[in-house]
Design a protein around this motif. Structure first.
Motif, PDB file in Angstrom:
ATOM      1  N   LEU A  48       0.822  -1.215   0.000  1.00 50.89           N
ATOM      2  CA  LEU A  48       0.000   0.000   0.000  1.00 50.89           C
ATOM      3  C   LEU A  48       0.854   1.262   0.000  1.00 50.89           C
ATOM      4  CD1 LEU A  48      -2.885  -0.975   2.417  1.00 50.89           C
ATOM      5  CD2 LEU A  48      -3.022  -0.617  -0.047  1.00 50.89           C
ATOM      6  N   THR A  49       1.959   1.249   0.746  1.00 49.00           N
ATOM      7  CA  THR A  49       2.832   2.425   0.788  1.00 49.00           C
ATOM      8  C   THR A  49       3.466   2.694  -0.572  1.00 49.00           C
ATOM      9  OG1 THR A  49       3.312   2.001   3.110  1.00 49.00           O
ATOM     10  CG2 THR A  49       4.830   3.448   1.927  1.00 49.00           C
ATOM     11  N   VAL A  50       4.007   1.658  -1.181  1.00 49.48           N
ATOM     12  CA  VAL A  50       4.633   1.835  -2.492  1.00 49.48           C
ATOM     13  C   VAL A  50       3.571   2.173  -3.542  1.00 49.48           C
ATOM     14  CG1 VAL A  50       5.940   0.676  -4.309  1.00 49.48           C
ATOM     15  CG2 VAL A  50       6.616   0.411  -1.940  1.00 49.48           C
ATOM     16  N   GLY A  51       2.406   1.542  -3.454  1.00 50.93           N
ATOM     17  CA  GLY A  51       1.324   1.847  -4.392  1.00 50.93           C
ATOM     18  C   GLY A  51       0.853   3.284  -4.271  1.00 50.93           C
ATOM     19  N   ILE A 109       1.387   1.012 -14.046  1.00 51.72           N
ATOM     20  CA  ILE A 109       1.374   2.280 -14.786  1.00 51.72           C
ATOM     21  C   ILE A 109       1.544   2.030 -16.278  1.00 51.72           C
ATOM     22  CG2 ILE A 109       2.652   4.438 -15.131  1.00 51.72           C
ATOM     23  CD1 ILE A 109       3.209   4.333 -12.063  1.00 51.72           C
ATOM     24  N   LEU A 110       2.449   1.131 -16.640  1.00 47.52           N
ATOM     25  CA  LEU A 110       2.655   0.817 -18.054  1.00 47.52           C
ATOM     26  C   LEU A 110       1.422   0.168 -18.673  1.00 47.52           C
ATOM     27  CD1 LEU A 110       6.319  -0.500 -18.086  1.00 47.52           C
ATOM     28  CD2 LEU A 110       5.457   1.630 -19.050  1.00 47.52           C
ATOM     29  N   LEU A 111       0.785  -0.739 -17.937  1.00 49.92           N
ATOM     30  CA  LEU A 111      -0.406  -1.395 -18.463  1.00 49.92           C
ATOM     31  C   LEU A 111      -1.571  -0.428 -18.618  1.00 49.92           C
ATOM     32  CD1 LEU A 111      -0.370  -4.822 -16.605  1.00 49.92           C
ATOM     33  CD2 LEU A 111       0.140  -4.372 -19.005  1.00 49.92           C
ATOM     34  N   SER A 112      -1.666   0.532 -17.706  1.00 49.46           N
ATOM     35  CA  SER A 112      -2.765   1.490 -17.821  1.00 49.46           C
ATOM     36  C   SER A 112      -2.535   2.457 -18.973  1.00 49.46           C
ATOM     37  CB  SER A 112      -2.946   2.260 -16.523  1.00 49.46           C
ATOM     38  OG  SER A 112      -1.856   3.129 -16.327  1.00 49.46           O
ATOM     39  N   ARG A 113      -1.300   2.720 -19.318  1.00 46.34           N
ATOM     40  CA  ARG A 113      -1.018   3.570 -20.484  1.00 46.34           C
ATOM     41  C   ARG A 113      -1.496   2.897 -21.755  1.00 46.34           C
ATOM     42  NH1 ARG A 113       5.143   5.636 -20.221  1.00 46.34           N
ATOM     43  NH2 ARG A 113       4.983   6.887 -18.352  1.00 46.34           N
ATOM     44  N   ARG A 114      -1.228   1.607 -21.874  1.00 46.34           N
ATOM     45  CA  ARG A 114      -1.650   0.878 -23.069  1.00 46.34           C
ATOM     46  C   ARG A 114      -3.152   0.767 -23.155  1.00 46.34           C
ATOM     47  NH1 ARG A 114       2.314  -4.243 -23.887  1.00 46.34           N
ATOM     48  NH2 ARG A 114       4.095  -3.043 -24.572  1.00 46.34           N
ATOM     49  N   LEU A 118       0.868   8.869  -6.191  1.00 44.80           N
ATOM     50  CA  LEU A 118       1.047  10.299  -5.931  1.00 44.80           C
ATOM     51  C   LEU A 118       2.086  10.939  -6.844  1.00 44.80           C
ATOM     52  CD1 LEU A 118       0.889  10.479  -2.051  1.00 44.80           C
ATOM     53  CD2 LEU A 118      -0.752  11.396  -3.677  1.00 44.80           C
ATOM     54  N   PHE A 119       3.186  10.238  -7.068  1.00 53.45           N
ATOM     55  CA  PHE A 119       4.285  10.856  -7.794  1.00 53.45           C
ATOM     56  C   PHE A 119       4.248  10.636  -9.296  1.00 53.45           C
ATOM     57  CE2 PHE A 119       6.236  10.280  -3.521  1.00 53.45           C
ATOM     58  CZ  PHE A 119       6.269  11.623  -3.215  1.00 53.45           C
ATOM     59  N   VAL A 120       3.657   9.554  -9.759  1.00 49.74           N
ATOM     60  CA  VAL A 120       3.708   9.244 -11.186  1.00 49.74           C
ATOM     61  C   VAL A 120       2.331   9.045 -11.776  1.00 49.74           C
ATOM     62  CG1 VAL A 120       4.593   7.637 -12.900  1.00 49.74           C
ATOM     63  CG2 VAL A 120       5.977   8.177 -10.925  1.00 49.74           C
ATOM     64  N   GLN A 148      -3.541   9.314 -15.241  1.00 49.69           N
ATOM     65  CA  GLN A 148      -4.884   8.758 -15.107  1.00 49.69           C
ATOM     66  C   GLN A 148      -4.888   7.271 -14.769  1.00 49.69           C
ATOM     67  OE1 GLN A 148      -7.326  10.919 -15.080  1.00 49.69           O
ATOM     68  NE2 GLN A 148      -5.889  12.533 -15.561  1.00 49.69           N
ATOM     69  N   VAL A 149      -4.056   6.866 -13.834  1.00 52.78           N
ATOM     70  CA  VAL A 149      -4.036   5.486 -13.355  1.00 52.78           C
ATOM     71  C   VAL A 149      -4.871   5.439 -12.082  1.00 52.78           C
ATOM     72  CG1 VAL A 149      -2.592   3.596 -12.538  1.00 52.78           C
ATOM     73  CG2 VAL A 149      -1.743   5.141 -14.293  1.00 52.78           C
TER      74      VAL A 149
END
Length: 108
Positions: A14-17, A81-86, A22-24, A29-30
């Motif tokens: 959860l912390t890393v997520g 993040i990469l999968l949501s971009r596609r 927040l940062f990327v 729009q993820v």
């Protein structure tokens, strides 16, 4: 010991997520739940990898185990993040449109 391990997996994932969102991901729009789920799943994968490598689980905060969980969680959030971009690109017809119609064109 199992409860402590599960709580660590949840906390790290959860912390890393949240940090990834927040940062990327916020600018791309993820959804927040996507980064959280990928972070938790990857932290669990880090636990499996640590166990396969023989890292002991005798102390609740073993540095190598926590580091492997965190690294896997970061990679999992990057994957989300990469999968949501596609998946975010508009496709002709789309989910809401009719097949064969292009988005943005007015009917003739």
């Amino acid at each position: 010991m199992l409860l402590v391990t599960l709580l660590k997996i949840l906390a790290i994932g959860l912390t890393v997520g949240a940090a990834g969102h927040l940062f990327v991901a916020r600018h791309q729009q993820v959804p927040w739940w996507s980064t959280a789920l990928f972070g938790i799943g990857a932290a669990f994968l880090g636990t499996v990898v640590a166990s396969a490598l023989g890292v002991p689980d005798d102390h609740p905060f073993h540095g190598v185990r926590v580091a492997l969980q965190a690294v896997c969680a970061v990679l999992g959030v990057a994957l989300a993040i990469l999968l949501s971009r596609r998946g975010g690109r508009a496709r002709p017809g789309g989910l809401r449109g009719r097949p064969g119609r292009r988005a943005g064109r007015a009917p003739r």
